[in-house]
Motif scaffolding. Structure first.
Motif, PDB file in Angstrom:
ATOM      1  N   ARG A   1     -11.412   2.815   4.141  1.00 28.25           N
ATOM      2  CA  ARG A   1     -11.411   2.899   2.676  1.00 28.25           C
ATOM      3  C   ARG A   1      -9.982   3.015   2.143  1.00 28.25           C
ATOM      4  O   ARG A   1      -9.609   2.357   1.158  1.00 28.25           O
ATOM      5  CB  ARG A   1     -12.253   4.109   2.219  1.00 28.25           C
ATOM      6  CG  ARG A   1     -12.328   4.261   0.697  1.00 28.25           C
ATOM      7  CD  ARG A   1     -13.055   5.543   0.313  1.00 28.25           C
ATOM      8  NE  ARG A   1     -12.468   6.719   0.913  1.00 28.25           N
ATOM      9  CZ  ARG A   1     -11.337   7.291   0.480  1.00 28.25           C
ATOM     10  NH1 ARG A   1     -10.673   6.774  -0.551  1.00 28.25           N
ATOM     11  NH2 ARG A   1     -10.867   8.363   1.076  1.00 28.25           N
TER      12      ARG A   1
ATOM     13  N   ARG B   1      -7.858   0.482  -0.282  1.00 31.97           N
ATOM     14  CA  ARG B   1      -7.169   0.941  -1.493  1.00 31.97           C
ATOM     15  C   ARG B   1      -5.703   0.514  -1.475  1.00 31.97           C
ATOM     16  O   ARG B   1      -5.148   0.131  -2.510  1.00 31.97           O
ATOM     17  CB  ARG B   1      -7.248   2.465  -1.619  1.00 31.97           C
ATOM     18  CG  ARG B   1      -8.488   3.002  -2.309  1.00 31.97           C
ATOM     19  CD  ARG B   1      -8.240   4.393  -2.862  1.00 31.97           C
ATOM     20  NE  ARG B   1      -7.300   4.381  -3.969  1.00 31.97           N
ATOM     21  CZ  ARG B   1      -6.672   5.467  -4.433  1.00 31.97           C
ATOM     22  NH1 ARG B   1      -6.856   6.652  -3.845  1.00 31.97           N
ATOM     23  NH2 ARG B   1      -5.828   5.382  -5.441  1.00 31.97           N
TER      24      ARG B   1
ATOM     25  N   SER C   1     -14.401   5.573   8.590  1.00 29.28           N
ATOM     26  CA  SER C   1     -14.770   5.046   7.265  1.00 29.28           C
ATOM     27  C   SER C   1     -13.731   5.412   6.221  1.00 29.28           C
ATOM     28  O   SER C   1     -13.416   4.601   5.335  1.00 29.28           O
ATOM     29  CB  SER C   1     -16.151   5.558   6.852  1.00 29.28           C
ATOM     30  OG  SER C   1     -16.171   6.969   6.776  1.00 29.28           O
ATOM     31  N   ASP C   2     -13.162   6.627   6.313  1.00 28.07           N
ATOM     32  CA  ASP C   2     -12.110   7.027   5.373  1.00 28.07           C
ATOM     33  C   ASP C   2     -10.833   6.220   5.593  1.00 28.07           C
ATOM     34  O   ASP C   2     -10.142   5.857   4.636  1.00 28.07           O
ATOM     35  CB  ASP C   2     -11.802   8.520   5.518  1.00 28.07           C
ATOM     36  CG  ASP C   2     -12.823   9.406   4.831  1.00 28.07           C
ATOM     37  OD1 ASP C   2     -13.568   8.896   3.967  1.00 28.07           O
ATOM     38  OD2 ASP C   2     -12.877  10.606   5.161  1.00 28.07           O
TER      39      ASP C   2
END
Length: 270
Positions: free
Chosen positions: A160, A164, A156-157
Motif C-alpha cells: 500500500r 502511495r 499489505s502495508d
C-alpha cells in the motif's frame, strides 16, 4: 565499443564503505564507468558519522554541468542530497540534462542513526526529485518518512505504501526489506503494472555498511548497460546478497564494516 557510463550524485564516505565511494565500486564491479557529483563530505567510519560538510548548491550545479556537458551518461543514481538548496539544484540539473534513467535512494538517516538529510529538505526531495525518478529505493523507515506514516509491518502495508509513493510521480518503487524481520529479506518492486516480491536469505552479519547505496547503484549500473527495470533489479539483488554474504572476509574497521563489493573477483574463496 564504448563503455557504459553511470553517474552517482551523493555524499562522500571517508571510510569508503558507503556513499559515492560504494557507488563507484559497484559501478566498477558491473563493468560500468563511474562519474561522480559530490553533494556533501562526511567524516565517517564503520562506527558512525562524526561530521558533515555541505557542498554549496552552485558548485553541485557546476559539477553536474561538467559531467553532462562531456560524458554520455546512461544512468544516474542519487543518494545523499543533504539539504533543500542542493536538492533543488539537482532537480534543476535533471530537468536541464534529461538523463534517460534516474534511480533515487532517498537517504535520510545513516545506519548509525546520524541524520543525513535536513528536515526541511524532505519536502524538496518529495516534490523535486521523486517525480524525476524512474525508480526510488526506500527502506521501510524511509518509505514511511516520505509518506508521514508509521513504518509498515505487513506485506499489505508495504505494498500500500509503495502504491502511495507511485502517486508522487515516480515510475516504480523498490521498498527494501533489510529492516524487516524473518528468515528472508524481501524487497517489493511496485509499479503501475503490479507487484514483484524478491526474496533472499537474511544473512547474519554486522557488516552491512553501504548496502542501500550499493543496491541502488547496482540497479543504475544495470540500466546503464541496457537492462530493463526488472532485470536490473533482479541482478542488483543477487549482487548485494552475495556481497553481504562475503562481507566478513574483509575485516575492515571495528564497527559495522562494509559489504564486499568485489566478491566476484575474490578467487581465493571460490
Amino acid at each position: 565499443m564504448t563503455i557504459p557510463i553511470a553517474l552517482t550524485i551523493a555524499g562522500s564516505d571517508s571510510s569508503g564503505g558507503a556513499g559515492l565511494q560504494a557507488d563507484l565500486k559497484t559501478f566498477a564491479a558491473f563493468g560500468v564507468y563511474g562519474a561522480s557529483v559530490v553533494t556533501a563530505l562526511t567524516a565517517q567510519n564503520t562506527r558512525g558519522v562524526s561530521g558533515i560538510h555541505h557542498v554549496p548548491a552552485d558548485f553541485v550545479t557546476a559539477q553536474l554541468d561538467a559531467v553532462f556537458g562531456d560524458l554520455d551518461v546512461g544512468a544516474v543514481k542519487i543518494g545523499m542530497v543533504a539539504d533543500a538548496a542542493v536538492t533543488d539544484a539537482i532537480a534543476d540539473g535533471l530537468l536541464h540534462w534529461s538523463p534517460a534513467h534516474v534511480v533515487l535512494d532517498p537517504v535520510m538517516v545513516a545506519t548509525s542513526g546520524a541524520r543525513l538529510l535536513e528536515r526541511d529538505a524532505v519536502e524538496a526531495l518529495r516534490s523535486g526529485l521523486v517525480p524525476r525518478a524512474q525508480l526510488i529505493t526506500p527502506n521501510l523507515p524511509e518509505a514511511a518518512g516520505l509518506l508521514d506514516e508509521a513504518v509498515a509491518e505487513s506485506e499489505s502495508d508495504i505494498v500500500r505504501q509503495g502504491r502511495r509513493l507511485l502517486t508522487l510521480g515516480c515510475a516504480a518503487v523498490l521498498i527494501k526489506g533489510g529492516h524487516g524481520r524473518g528468515a528472508e529479506s524481501i524487497d517489493y518492486l511496485v509499479t503501475h503494472d503490479g507487484v514483484l516480491a524478491l526474496a533472499a536469505p537474511r544473512i547474519a552479519t554486522k557488516n552491512t555498511h553501504g548496502t542501500g547505496c550499493s543496491l541502488s547503484s547496482a540497479i543504475a549500473a544495470g540500466l546503464a548497460r541496457g537492462d530493463d527495470m526488472e532485470t536490473a533489479v533482479r541482478g542488483a539483488k543477487a549482487y548485494i546478497t552475495e556481497a553481504i554474504a562475503a562481507a566478513d572476509r574483509l575485516g575492515v574497521g571495528h564497527g559495522h564494516g562494509p559489504i564486499h563489493h568485489f566478491h566476484r573477483l575474490d578467487h581465493d574463496h571460490d
